[in-house]
Design a protein around this motif. Sequence first.
Motif, PDB file in Angstrom:
ATOM      1  N   GLU A  67       6.286   5.126  -0.880  1.00 31.90           N
ATOM      2  CA  GLU A  67       5.463   6.135  -1.543  1.00 31.90           C
ATOM      3  C   GLU A  67       6.265   6.775  -2.670  1.00 31.90           C
ATOM      4  OE1 GLU A  67       3.633   8.835   1.189  1.00 31.90           O
ATOM      5  OE2 GLU A  67       3.165   7.221   2.598  1.00 31.90           O
ATOM      6  N   THR A  68       6.101   6.217  -3.838  1.00 31.36           N
ATOM      7  CA  THR A  68       6.781   6.753  -5.018  1.00 31.36           C
ATOM      8  C   THR A  68       5.939   6.445  -6.249  1.00 31.36           C
ATOM      9  OG1 THR A  68       8.807   6.738  -6.348  1.00 31.36           O
ATOM     10  CG2 THR A  68       8.181   4.654  -5.347  1.00 31.36           C
ATOM     11  N   ASP A  69       6.028   7.324  -7.225  1.00 37.80           N
ATOM     12  CA  ASP A  69       5.335   7.102  -8.497  1.00 37.80           C
ATOM     13  C   ASP A  69       6.166   6.239  -9.430  1.00 37.80           C
ATOM     14  OD1 ASP A  69       3.198   8.644  -7.666  1.00 37.80           O
ATOM     15  OD2 ASP A  69       4.015  10.494  -8.526  1.00 37.80           O
ATOM     16  N   LEU A  70       7.440   6.050  -9.088  1.00 38.74           N
ATOM     17  CA  LEU A  70       8.312   5.244  -9.935  1.00 38.74           C
ATOM     18  C   LEU A  70       7.894   3.787  -9.877  1.00 38.74           C
ATOM     19  CD1 LEU A  70      11.836   6.637  -8.983  1.00 38.74           C
ATOM     20  CD2 LEU A  70      10.329   7.375 -10.817  1.00 38.74           C
ATOM     21  N   SER A  71       7.830   3.155 -11.033  1.00 40.29           N
ATOM     22  CA  SER A  71       7.477   1.741 -11.091  1.00 40.29           C
ATOM     23  C   SER A  71       8.340   0.973 -12.080  1.00 40.29           C
ATOM     24  CB  SER A  71       6.009   1.567 -11.487  1.00 40.29           C
ATOM     25  OG  SER A  71       5.168   1.996 -10.459  1.00 40.29           O
ATOM     26  N   GLU A  72       8.704   1.616 -13.158  1.00 38.69           N
ATOM     27  CA  GLU A  72       9.390   0.913 -14.243  1.00 38.69           C
ATOM     28  C   GLU A  72      10.789   0.466 -13.836  1.00 38.69           C
ATOM     29  OE1 GLU A  72      10.462   1.552 -18.950  1.00 38.69           O
ATOM     30  OE2 GLU A  72       9.095   2.940 -17.959  1.00 38.69           O
ATOM     31  N   ILE A  73      11.136  -0.765 -14.242  1.00 43.20           N
ATOM     32  CA  ILE A  73      12.456  -1.336 -13.965  1.00 43.20           C
ATOM     33  C   ILE A  73      13.139  -1.615 -15.299  1.00 43.20           C
ATOM     34  CG2 ILE A  73      13.725  -3.270 -12.960  1.00 43.20           C
ATOM     35  CD1 ILE A  73      11.256  -3.740 -11.158  1.00 43.20           C
TER      36      ILE A  73
END
Length: 118
Positions: free
Chosen positions: A14-20
């Motif tokens: 559960e995190t809003d982070l997506s970018e790598i």
Amino acid sequence: MIVKDSIKKLLGLETDLSEIEYSRHGLKRHLEKRKHYDVLKYVDNVKEMIENPDYVGINRNGNKLALEYVKCYKKNVLLALKVNKTKDKFFIVSMYSINDYKLNSRKFSGRLKKVDKE
């Protein structure tokens, strides 16, 4: 590149982070410094490993969130991602090979989960 929502769901993340983000040059330098010569030839496959992994998992080492992506080529190659808190993104910290025993052990323990191909 991004951490797909389907991967987050599979891992219960559960995190809003997506970018790598990653630096090809920096990763290559890291691999050479750590003597991970056996996976240097896979540096150009990072995008494929992120977009089409065979297994994914979470490495719960302390309070830090770290993701593991595994792609099975001739070798099982693990790509390690951590959160860059200052930029609110994931970044690729390392890549190394894991043998079949470790792969199977991590699958059996539930640390790695098989990714269904869509």
